[in-house]
Design a protein around this motif. Structure first.
Motif, short mmCIF file in Angstrom:
data_model
loop_
_atom_site.label_atom_id
_atom_site.label_comp_id
_atom_site.label_asym_id
_atom_site.label_seq_id
_atom_site.Cartn_x
_atom_site.Cartn_y
_atom_site.Cartn_z
N LYS A 78 -12.17 10.99 -0.75
CA LYS A 78 -12.14 10.69 -2.17
C LYS A 78 -10.75 10.23 -2.62
N ASP A 79 -9.73 10.76 -1.96
CA ASP A 79 -8.35 10.53 -2.40
C ASP A 79 -7.50 10.16 -1.19
N ALA A 80 -6.74 9.07 -1.30
CA ALA A 80 -5.89 8.64 -0.18
C ALA A 80 -4.84 9.67 0.18
N ALA A 81 -4.56 10.60 -0.71
CA ALA A 81 -3.62 11.68 -0.39
C ALA A 81 -4.12 12.52 0.78
N GLU A 82 -5.44 12.52 0.99
CA GLU A 82 -6.01 13.30 2.10
C GLU A 82 -5.66 12.72 3.45
N TRP A 83 -5.15 11.50 3.49
CA TRP A 83 -4.76 10.89 4.76
C TRP A 83 -3.46 11.47 5.32
N VAL A 84 -2.73 12.21 4.52
CA VAL A 84 -1.45 12.77 4.93
C VAL A 84 -1.52 14.29 4.83
N THR A 85 -1.42 14.97 5.96
CA THR A 85 -1.49 16.43 5.96
C THR A 85 -0.12 17.06 5.74
N ASP A 86 0.94 16.38 6.15
CA ASP A 86 2.31 16.89 5.98
C ASP A 86 3.17 15.77 5.41
N PRO A 87 3.46 15.78 4.10
CA PRO A 87 4.24 14.70 3.49
C PRO A 87 5.60 14.49 4.13
N ARG A 88 6.16 15.53 4.74
CA ARG A 88 7.47 15.38 5.36
C ARG A 88 7.42 14.49 6.60
N ARG A 89 6.27 14.49 7.26
CA ARG A 89 6.11 13.68 8.47
C ARG A 89 5.49 12.32 8.18
N GLY A 90 4.81 12.23 7.03
CA GLY A 90 4.18 10.96 6.67
C GLY A 90 2.87 10.74 7.40
N GLY A 91 2.35 9.51 7.26
CA GLY A 91 1.07 9.17 7.86
C GLY A 91 1.20 8.35 9.11
N ASP A 92 0.05 7.94 9.65
CA ASP A 92 0.05 7.19 10.91
C ASP A 92 -0.72 5.87 10.80
N PHE A 93 -0.89 5.38 9.58
CA PHE A 93 -1.58 4.11 9.39
C PHE A 93 -0.62 2.95 9.63
N ASP A 94 -1.15 1.91 10.26
CA ASP A 94 -0.37 0.68 10.43
C ASP A 94 -0.38 -0.15 9.15
N LEU A 95 -1.49 -0.08 8.44
CA LEU A 95 -1.68 -0.93 7.26
C LEU A 95 -2.58 -0.21 6.27
N VAL A 96 -2.20 -0.26 5.00
CA VAL A 96 -3.08 0.19 3.91
C VAL A 96 -3.13 -0.92 2.88
N VAL A 97 -4.33 -1.34 2.53
CA VAL A 97 -4.51 -2.32 1.47
C VAL A 97 -5.08 -1.60 0.26
N ASP A 98 -4.33 -1.66 -0.84
CA ASP A 98 -4.71 -0.94 -2.06
C ASP A 98 -5.41 -1.91 -3.01
N TYR A 99 -6.74 -1.78 -3.06
CA TYR A 99 -7.53 -2.63 -3.95
C TYR A 99 -7.76 -1.96 -5.32
N ALA A 100 -7.15 -0.80 -5.54
CA ALA A 100 -7.34 -0.06 -6.79
C ALA A 100 -6.15 -0.25 -7.73
N GLY A 101 -4.98 0.26 -7.32
CA GLY A 101 -3.77 0.05 -8.11
C GLY A 101 -3.65 0.96 -9.32
N PHE A 102 -4.19 2.16 -9.24
CA PHE A 102 -4.02 3.12 -10.32
C PHE A 102 -2.83 4.02 -9.97
N ASP A 103 -3.10 5.25 -9.54
CA ASP A 103 -2.03 6.13 -9.06
C ASP A 103 -2.05 6.15 -7.54
N THR A 104 -2.40 5.04 -6.94
CA THR A 104 -2.72 4.98 -5.52
C THR A 104 -1.60 4.40 -4.65
N THR A 105 -0.69 3.67 -5.24
CA THR A 105 0.30 2.95 -4.43
C THR A 105 1.23 3.90 -3.67
#
Length: 316
Positions: free
Chosen positions: A197-224
């Protein structure tokens, strides 16, 4: 002829009787057969008073139809050709700076025309000129999605569904963030391997960041910011959605990463999407409405009551 126009003062779009356009030297006149409705149409009415060069302004930047007249300098096209119009091309953007296609007829520069192949439904052709072109260009041309990449798609609406499918066709591993859970089955059908539901779920530890090569944001609300958090160092966020006019990014979170804004695309992008649609590789979900329902349709978009895309079918 009839045209849906923005009159000013952030008022709802209005159906008016207007004069038919006369094509300029490099323009063709098009009998509009289908026109897509877009969240950008809603945004244009929010900022139109300060941005539009004149009012009233005929809306509609996602159009396809049949050429009925040619300017003297037009080459390569003839009366009767079925075409879609790139609203991010030579002519200033339709519906914002020049009259658009929520009308019986539209004048468009011939250099912005994409040929609609035989057998492609005209509603899909209209949809491809913006939702198709913009999402495809962002994912494939700007984002460079390819085999071996882990790709995130934020927003599985009219654009996100096409972008996600394009990434799957390119061989990428695709994950979707979409708050409307009713859209998840469609996301899995196009090949997404997971939905949240929320792209924040893609990151379990904000200090380490995520592992995506690419994210395309087609929403542009609080998502960037969430997209930036999800990519790894060396990764890229492609921003397409215009849900909010401004957003804030934590400075340290962008170090070693890239954010690129993607606006529209090219005639070649549109024709590539036409081909994928004709072959059944991209089959976006959409709802057809009538010309007279365009005003109501834009209100539905404004109130987030549309799943997929709306296309007005008329002129037949």
């Amino acid at each position: 002829m009839k045209a849906w126009q923005y009159m000013g003062k952030q008022q709802p779009i209005q159906l008016n009787e207007v004069e038919e356009p006369v094509p300029g030297p490099t323009q063709v006149l098009i009998d509009v057969k289908a026109a897509g409705l877009c969240h950008s149409d809603v945004m244009y009415m929010e900022v139109g008073d300060s941005a539009m060069p004149f009012l009233p302004m005929t809306q509609g930047h996602e159009n396809a139809g049949v050429i009925t007249a040619l300017g003297p300098d037009v080459t390569g096209f003839k009366v009767g050709d079925v075409v879609g119009v790139n609203s991010a091309g030579v002519q200033p953007p339709l519906g914002m700076f020049t009259p658009g296609g929520f009308a019986d007829k539209l004048a468009a520069d011939y250099r912005d025309l994409a040929r609609v192949p035989d057998g492609l439904d005209i509603s899909l052709a209209a949809l491809a000129t913006d939702a198709g072109m913009t999402s495809y260009h962002a994912m494939i041309k700007a984002g460079g999605a390819k085999k071996g990449m882990k790709v995130g798609v934020i927003g599985f609406g009219g654009l996100g569904q096409i972008g996600a499918r394009a990434a799957v066709l390119a061989g990428a591993e695709v994950h979707v963030a979409e708050m409307k859970e009713e859209a998840w089955p469609a996301a899995r059908e196009v090949g997404a391997v997971s939905c949240v539901k929320d792209a924040a779920e893609w990151v379990t530890d904000p200090r380490r960041g995520g592992d995506f090569d690419l994210v395309v944001d087609y929403a542009g609300f609080d998502t960037t910011q969430k997209a930036v958090n999800a990519i790894k160092r060396g990764g890229k966020v492609v921003q397409v959605g215009l849900g909010k006019q401004t957003f804030t990014i934590v400075t340290t979170s962008i170090l070693g990463k890239t954010i690129e804004g993607s606006l529209g695309g090219t005639v070649a992008d549109i024709e590539e999407v036409f081909d994928l649609m004709l072959r059944g590789e991209i089959t976006p979900g959409y709802e057809e409405i009538t010309f007279d329902q365009i005003g109501e349709g834009l209100e539905r978009l404004k109130n987030n009551q549309v799943l997929g895309r709306l296309v007005a079918r008329f002129g037949e």
